[in-house]
Scaffold this motif. Structure first.
Motif, PDB file in Angstrom:
ATOM      1  N   ARG A 133      -1.157 -17.705 -45.675  1.00 49.46           N
ATOM      2  CA  ARG A 133      -1.010 -17.160 -47.029  1.00 49.46           C
ATOM      3  C   ARG A 133      -2.322 -16.642 -47.599  1.00 49.46           C
ATOM      4  N   TRP A 134      -2.233 -15.460 -48.216  1.00 54.36           N
ATOM      5  CA  TRP A 134      -3.347 -14.822 -48.910  1.00 54.36           C
ATOM      6  C   TRP A 134      -4.481 -14.390 -47.975  1.00 54.36           C
ATOM      7  N   ARG A 135      -4.260 -14.375 -46.670  1.00 55.35           N
ATOM      8  CA  ARG A 135      -5.281 -13.883 -45.758  1.00 55.35           C
ATOM      9  C   ARG A 135      -5.130 -12.370 -45.663  1.00 55.35           C
ATOM     10  N   GLN A 136      -5.780 -11.674 -46.584  1.00 54.38           N
ATOM     11  CA  GLN A 136      -5.527 -10.251 -46.750  1.00 54.38           C
ATOM     12  C   GLN A 136      -6.291  -9.363 -45.781  1.00 54.38           C
ATOM     13  N   ALA A 137      -7.099  -9.949 -44.929  1.00 48.39           N
ATOM     14  CA  ALA A 137      -7.762  -9.150 -43.892  1.00 48.39           C
ATOM     15  C   ALA A 137      -6.984  -9.179 -42.589  1.00 48.39           C
ATOM     16  N   LEU A 138      -5.905  -9.946 -42.541  1.00 43.67           N
ATOM     17  CA  LEU A 138      -5.078 -10.023 -41.340  1.00 43.67           C
ATOM     18  C   LEU A 138      -4.066  -8.890 -41.333  1.00 43.67           C
ATOM     19  N   GLY A 139      -3.843  -8.330 -40.154  1.00 46.25           N
ATOM     20  CA  GLY A 139      -2.896  -7.232 -40.045  1.00 46.25           C
ATOM     21  C   GLY A 139      -2.030  -7.338 -38.805  1.00 46.25           C
ATOM     22  N   ASP A 140      -1.513  -6.224 -38.385  1.00 52.23           N
ATOM     23  CA  ASP A 140      -0.529  -6.188 -37.309  1.00 52.23           C
ATOM     24  C   ASP A 140      -1.085  -6.607 -35.954  1.00 52.23           C
ATOM     25  N   VAL A 141      -2.350  -6.307 -35.692  1.00 53.91           N
ATOM     26  CA  VAL A 141      -2.922  -6.592 -34.370  1.00 53.91           C
ATOM     27  C   VAL A 141      -2.923  -8.092 -34.081  1.00 53.91           C
ATOM     28  N   GLY A 142      -3.422  -8.870 -35.032  1.00 51.46           N
ATOM     29  CA  GLY A 142      -3.465 -10.318 -34.831  1.00 51.46           C
ATOM     30  C   GLY A 142      -2.089 -10.925 -34.700  1.00 51.46           C
ATOM     31  N   ILE A 143      -1.136 -10.451 -35.494  1.00 47.65           N
ATOM     32  CA  ILE A 143       0.220 -10.991 -35.444  1.00 47.65           C
ATOM     33  C   ILE A 143       0.886 -10.643 -34.116  1.00 47.65           C
ATOM     34  N   LYS A 144       0.679  -9.426 -33.646  1.00 42.12           N
ATOM     35  CA  LYS A 144       1.244  -9.040 -32.346  1.00 42.12           C
ATOM     36  C   LYS A 144       0.708  -9.916 -31.225  1.00 42.12           C
ATOM     37  N   THR A 145      -0.591 -10.198 -31.253  1.00 38.19           N
ATOM     38  CA  THR A 145      -1.192 -11.047 -30.225  1.00 38.19           C
ATOM     39  C   THR A 145      -0.603 -12.450 -30.270  1.00 38.19           C
ATOM     40  N   MET A 146      -0.420 -12.980 -31.473  1.00 39.11           N
ATOM     41  CA  MET A 146       0.124 -14.325 -31.610  1.00 39.11           C
ATOM     42  C   MET A 146       1.556 -14.404 -31.079  1.00 39.11           C
ATOM     43  N   ILE A 147       2.381 -13.438 -31.436  1.00 41.85           N
ATOM     44  CA  ILE A 147       3.766 -13.443 -30.969  1.00 41.85           C
ATOM     45  C   ILE A 147       3.820 -13.309 -29.448  1.00 41.85           C
ATOM     46  N   MET A 148       2.932 -12.521 -28.888  1.00 41.91           N
ATOM     47  CA  MET A 148       2.916 -12.285 -27.445  1.00 41.91           C
ATOM     48  C   MET A 148       2.545 -13.549 -26.671  1.00 41.91           C
ATOM     49  N   ASN A 149       1.616 -14.337 -27.227  1.00 44.58           N
ATOM     50  CA  ASN A 149       1.099 -15.489 -26.486  1.00 44.58           C
ATOM     51  C   ASN A 149       1.745 -16.818 -26.864  1.00 44.58           C
ATOM     52  N   CYS A 150       2.252 -16.946 -28.075  1.00 44.71           N
ATOM     53  CA  CYS A 150       2.769 -18.235 -28.573  1.00 44.71           C
ATOM     54  C   CYS A 150       4.295 -18.219 -28.555  1.00 44.71           C
ATOM     55  N   LYS A 151       4.862 -18.525 -27.431  1.00 40.82           N
ATOM     56  CA  LYS A 151       6.310 -18.424 -27.243  1.00 40.82           C
ATOM     57  C   LYS A 151       7.083 -19.549 -27.918  1.00 40.82           C
ATOM     58  N   PHE A 152       6.379 -20.608 -28.384  1.00 39.22           N
ATOM     59  CA  PHE A 152       7.072 -21.723 -29.024  1.00 39.22           C
ATOM     60  C   PHE A 152       7.004 -21.651 -30.552  1.00 39.22           C
ATOM     61  N   LEU A 153       6.516 -20.552 -31.082  1.00 41.73           N
ATOM     62  CA  LEU A 153       6.339 -20.415 -32.523  1.00 41.73           C
ATOM     63  C   LEU A 153       7.686 -20.554 -33.242  1.00 41.73           C
ATOM     64  N   ALA A 154       7.713 -21.491 -34.226  1.00 41.14           N
ATOM     65  CA  ALA A 154       8.954 -21.762 -34.952  1.00 41.14           C
ATOM     66  C   ALA A 154       8.845 -21.466 -36.442  1.00 41.14           C
ATOM     67  N   HIS A 155       7.610 -21.423 -36.973  1.00 47.07           N
ATOM     68  CA  HIS A 155       7.420 -21.252 -38.420  1.00 47.07           C
ATOM     69  C   HIS A 155       6.214 -20.340 -38.636  1.00 47.07           C
ATOM     70  N   LEU A 156       6.429 -19.225 -39.352  1.00 41.55           N
ATOM     71  CA  LEU A 156       5.343 -18.273 -39.601  1.00 41.55           C
ATOM     72  C   LEU A 156       5.355 -17.874 -41.071  1.00 41.55           C
ATOM     73  N   ASP A 157       4.247 -18.150 -41.764  1.00 40.86           N
ATOM     74  CA  ASP A 157       4.110 -17.843 -43.184  1.00 40.86           C
ATOM     75  C   ASP A 157       3.042 -16.762 -43.354  1.00 40.86           C
ATOM     76  N   LEU A 158       3.470 -15.564 -43.769  1.00 43.13           N
ATOM     77  CA  LEU A 158       2.560 -14.439 -43.979  1.00 43.13           C
ATOM     78  C   LEU A 158       2.567 -13.980 -45.438  1.00 43.13           C
ATOM     79  N   ALA A 159       2.903 -14.866 -46.354  1.00 44.52           N
ATOM     80  CA  ALA A 159       3.004 -14.500 -47.766  1.00 44.52           C
ATOM     81  C   ALA A 159       1.688 -13.919 -48.281  1.00 44.52           C
ATOM     82  N   HIS A 160       1.786 -12.793 -48.981  1.00 48.94           N
ATOM     83  CA  HIS A 160       0.642 -12.126 -49.613  1.00 48.94           C
ATOM     84  C   HIS A 160      -0.354 -11.556 -48.599  1.00 48.94           C
TER      85      HIS A 160
END
Length: 360
Positions: A133-160
């Motif tokens: 939350r509120w990490r406004q310097a984060l964008g699509d690149v970091g999220i794509k990398t996380m989804i690609m590598n973290c196959k057990f991800l169950a909860h993702l909060d990207l608010a704001h």
């Protein structure tokens, strides 16, 4: 104390639940300090400057929390030292944020970016819960990398997270185990993103979706949500005037919904309410605050609903006392305080004996 083995000390420390007591145990002697570090699974970073010295003591961490002051270099250090990490909480505290007058400058200096998130995602494949939350310097690149590598991800909060776009939703759509997705105030998300999201593997796993204040959405995008056949919690509050009864009727086809927030959508009317009462038989909580077109005619359809327990009707000007009395089957009700002045004391007393009322 010197006769106690490391295993025995570890068993003792596992029974200490309070974090302050656990830190005190680490000060007993060098052995206890070493074992306490080996057995600790959770760490809250209060002083990032000491992170490099601290992490070496805790090779088995499963959970890390941090607020402002953490840099990409710190995340790289976490990635190197905590390969078994499952819970990563990097939310910026909203109260600190409100008190900080020079917030934009501090964000530019301190906030983490795609580089830091990618480093953690590449090294910590067991991540289950990530809040950003509120990490406004984060964008699509970091999220794509996380989804690609973290196959057990169950909860993702990207608010704001203001840089999140439809490209992130395209990546998230391929998260096979994701159950909770929070996209509050991600204002670059459009109907195209929802179309892609609801076509992927996540459509079968997603249980909780928060789109609060995503004001670029229209009926077209929201209608795609009916593909999420397992969705139980949905938040569309403050998504703007382009959300109408077309969206409401489409949402009502998700029959397993239990919690639904439609507050401050001015173009929803009794048509949506009737569809929800007829189709969503498992619905337990419904928020219609600020839906000015909703009237008693729609609410009466919930008078015989078997599951609905909580209903929020603040700032609904077209409701009358008799409409409220018909909802006595509920357990919780939120109403405008101004409506109370139109009720007799006997009516108020009768209602409060049957359900709990919060007056706003």
């Amino acid at each position: 104390m010197e006769k106690l083995s490391d295993d025995l000390v570890a068993q003792m420390l596992k029974r200490v639940k309070d974090s302050r007591d656990l830190r005190a145990c680490g000060q007993v002697c060098s052995q206890w300090r070493r074992v306490e570090g080996l057995t600790r699974t959770s760490l809250r970073i209060l002083d990032p400057l000491l992170l490099g010295q601290t992490l070496s003591r805790f090779p088995n961490l499963l959970k890390v929390e941090a607020d402002l002051g953490v840099h990409d270099e710190d995340l790289a250090c976490i990635a190197h030292s905590c390969p078994n990490l499952q819970f990563l909480h990097l939310d910026v505290n909203k109260y600190r944020r409100m008190m900080d007058i020079c917030l934009s400058e501090e964000d530019a200096q301190d906030s983490i970016s795609d580089e830091g998130l990618s480093a953690v995602a590449a090294a910590c494949a067991d991540l289950r819960i990530v809040t950003l939350r509120w990490r406004q310097a984060l964008g699509d690149v970091g999220i794509k990398t996380m989804i690609m590598n973290c196959k057990f991800l169950a909860h993702l909060d990207l608010a704001h997270c203001k840089l999140v776009t439809d490209a992130s939703l395209e990546a998230i759509s391929e998260a096979p185990l994701l159950q909770v997705l929070i996209l509050k105030s991600c204002t670059f998300i459009t109907d195209i993103g929802l179309s892609v999201l609801t076509k992927g593997a996540v459509a079968k796993s997603l249980r909780d979706l928060n789109l609060n204040s995503c004001d670029r959405l229209t009926d077209l995008g929201v209608s795609y949500l009916k593909r999420l056949t397992g969705l139980q919690t949905l938040n569309l509050a403050e998504c703007g005037p382009r959300i109408t009864d077309t969206s409401g009727v489409a949402i009502a086809t998700i029959t397993c919904l239990r919690i639904l927030n439609l507050s401050w959508l001015p173009n929803l009317s009794d048509v949506t309410v009737l569809a929800l009462s007829e189709n969503c038989t498992d619905l337990m909580e419904l928020n219609l605050s600020g839906c000015e077109l909703v009237t008693g005619a729609g609410l009466h359809s919930f008078s015989m609903h078997k599951s609905l327990q909580a209903l929020c009707l603040a700032s609904c000007p077209n409701l009358y006392v008799q409409d409220i009395v018909a909802l006595c089957n509920l357990k919780y009700l939120v109403l405008d305080h101004s409506l109370k002045s139109w009720m007799t004391s006997d009516t108020v007393s009768c209602l409060q004996q049957r359900l709990e009322i919060l007056w706003l």
